[in-house]
Design a protein around this motif. Structure first.
Motif, PDB file in Angstrom:
ATOM      1  N   ARG A   1      -3.211  -0.750  12.351  1.00 34.92           N
ATOM      2  CA  ARG A   1      -1.861  -1.203  12.010  1.00 34.92           C
ATOM      3  C   ARG A   1      -0.901  -1.012  13.191  1.00 34.92           C
ATOM      4  O   ARG A   1      -0.072  -1.876  13.480  1.00 34.92           O
ATOM      5  CB  ARG A   1      -1.348  -0.447  10.785  1.00 34.92           C
ATOM      6  CG  ARG A   1       0.062  -0.794  10.404  1.00 34.92           C
ATOM      7  CD  ARG A   1       0.211  -2.250  10.033  1.00 34.92           C
ATOM      8  NE  ARG A   1       1.589  -2.525   9.650  1.00 34.92           N
ATOM      9  CZ  ARG A   1       2.201  -3.677   9.818  1.00 34.92           C
ATOM     10  NH1 ARG A   1       1.541  -4.699  10.311  1.00 34.92           N
ATOM     11  NH2 ARG A   1       3.444  -3.833   9.465  1.00 34.92           N
TER      12      ARG A   1
ATOM     13  N   ASP B   1      12.385   1.995  10.566  1.00 33.36           N
ATOM     14  CA  ASP B   1      11.961   2.078   9.185  1.00 33.36           C
ATOM     15  C   ASP B   1      13.057   1.499   8.287  1.00 33.36           C
ATOM     16  O   ASP B   1      14.035   0.926   8.769  1.00 33.36           O
ATOM     17  CB  ASP B   1      11.601   3.517   8.804  1.00 33.36           C
ATOM     18  CG  ASP B   1      12.774   4.470   8.952  1.00 33.36           C
ATOM     19  OD1 ASP B   1      13.884   4.012   9.267  1.00 33.36           O
ATOM     20  OD2 ASP B   1      12.567   5.674   8.737  1.00 33.36           O
ATOM     21  N   GLU B   2      12.906   1.663   6.969  1.00 29.34           N
ATOM     22  CA  GLU B   2      13.876   1.075   6.039  1.00 29.34           C
ATOM     23  C   GLU B   2      15.264   1.672   6.179  1.00 29.34           C
ATOM     24  O   GLU B   2      16.267   1.034   5.871  1.00 29.34           O
ATOM     25  CB  GLU B   2      13.394   1.255   4.597  1.00 29.34           C
ATOM     26  CG  GLU B   2      12.300   0.305   4.214  1.00 29.34           C
ATOM     27  CD  GLU B   2      10.953   1.001   4.196  1.00 29.34           C
ATOM     28  OE1 GLU B   2      10.909   2.241   4.072  1.00 29.34           O
ATOM     29  OE2 GLU B   2       9.949   0.309   4.325  1.00 29.34           O
TER      30      GLU B   2
ATOM     31  N   GLU C   1       3.741   3.560   6.426  1.00 24.28           N
ATOM     32  CA  GLU C   1       3.332   2.421   5.603  1.00 24.28           C
ATOM     33  C   GLU C   1       2.095   2.752   4.779  1.00 24.28           C
ATOM     34  O   GLU C   1       1.990   2.320   3.635  1.00 24.28           O
ATOM     35  CB  GLU C   1       3.074   1.207   6.491  1.00 24.28           C
ATOM     36  CG  GLU C   1       4.348   0.616   7.058  1.00 24.28           C
ATOM     37  CD  GLU C   1       4.088  -0.564   7.971  1.00 24.28           C
ATOM     38  OE1 GLU C   1       2.919  -0.830   8.318  1.00 24.28           O
ATOM     39  OE2 GLU C   1       5.070  -1.223   8.353  1.00 24.28           O
TER      40      GLU C   1
ATOM     41  N   GLU D   1       3.213   5.052   1.906  1.00 22.62           N
ATOM     42  CA  GLU D   1       3.961   4.336   0.880  1.00 22.62           C
ATOM     43  C   GLU D   1       3.106   3.313   0.138  1.00 22.62           C
ATOM     44  O   GLU D   1       3.564   2.704  -0.820  1.00 22.62           O
ATOM     45  CB  GLU D   1       5.165   3.649   1.507  1.00 22.62           C
ATOM     46  CG  GLU D   1       6.200   4.623   2.028  1.00 22.62           C
ATOM     47  CD  GLU D   1       7.276   3.953   2.866  1.00 22.62           C
ATOM     48  OE1 GLU D   1       7.177   2.724   3.101  1.00 22.62           O
ATOM     49  OE2 GLU D   1       8.193   4.651   3.300  1.00 22.62           O
ATOM     50  N   GLY D   2       1.884   3.095   0.591  1.00 26.74           N
ATOM     51  CA  GLY D   2       0.997   2.148  -0.081  1.00 26.74           C
ATOM     52  C   GLY D   2       1.153   0.710   0.367  1.00 26.74           C
ATOM     53  O   GLY D   2       0.592  -0.195  -0.251  1.00 26.74           O
ATOM     54  N   LYS D   3       1.903   0.460   1.432  1.00 25.30           N
ATOM     55  CA  LYS D   3       2.074  -0.904   1.931  1.00 25.30           C
ATOM     56  C   LYS D   3       0.854  -1.388   2.702  1.00 25.30           C
ATOM     57  O   LYS D   3       0.604  -2.582   2.771  1.00 25.30           O
ATOM     58  CB  LYS D   3       3.310  -0.977   2.835  1.00 25.30           C
ATOM     59  CG  LYS D   3       4.602  -0.716   2.115  1.00 25.30           C
ATOM     60  CD  LYS D   3       5.765  -0.783   3.071  1.00 25.30           C
ATOM     61  CE  LYS D   3       7.058  -0.509   2.357  1.00 25.30           C
ATOM     62  NZ  LYS D   3       8.197  -0.513   3.291  1.00 25.30           N
ATOM     63  N   VAL D   4       0.122  -0.455   3.311  1.00 21.43           N
ATOM     64  CA  VAL D   4      -1.077  -0.774   4.078  1.00 21.43           C
ATOM     65  C   VAL D   4      -2.204   0.059   3.504  1.00 21.43           C
ATOM     66  O   VAL D   4      -2.045   1.252   3.265  1.00 21.43           O
ATOM     67  CB  VAL D   4      -0.893  -0.437   5.579  1.00 21.43           C
ATOM     68  CG1 VAL D   4      -2.170  -0.670   6.343  1.00 21.43           C
ATOM     69  CG2 VAL D   4       0.234  -1.250   6.165  1.00 21.43           C
ATOM     70  N   CYS D   5      -3.332  -0.574   3.258  1.00 18.76           N
ATOM     71  CA  CYS D   5      -4.480   0.184   2.736  1.00 18.76           C
ATOM     72  C   CYS D   5      -5.754  -0.370   3.358  1.00 18.76           C
ATOM     73  O   CYS D   5      -5.794  -1.511   3.824  1.00 18.76           O
ATOM     74  CB  CYS D   5      -4.536   0.105   1.225  1.00 18.76           C
ATOM     75  SG  CYS D   5      -4.704  -1.548   0.583  1.00 18.76           S
TER      76      CYS D   5
END
Length: 69
Positions: free
Chosen positions: A27, A42-43, A57, A60-64
């Protein structure tokens, strides 16, 4: 600038340490290909290195990772 984040929550999301490193590196390389010259934001608007953003990420579960069936 960049700060340290605990790796335990990130590793729990992925499953093991080596796969976490692989997913985060992949990533981060992708983020560097998009924009190699600036820090990422970031946000909240804080600037971080792209490796830290990749770990956030994942946490936070945005990338797996891809799971083979």
């Amino acid at each position: 600038m960049s700060k340290r984040i605990p790796l335990e929550p990130v590793i729990e999301k992925v499953g093991n340490f080596y796969e976490t490193v692989h997913v985060a590196a992949k990533r981060a390389r992708h983020l560097y290909t998009i924009d190699p010259y600036t820090f990422g934001k970031d946000e909240r608007g804080e600037e971080h290195k792209k490796t830290i953003i990749a770990l956030y990420e994942i946490m936070e579960g945005k990338v797996c990772p891809k799971r083979e069936v």
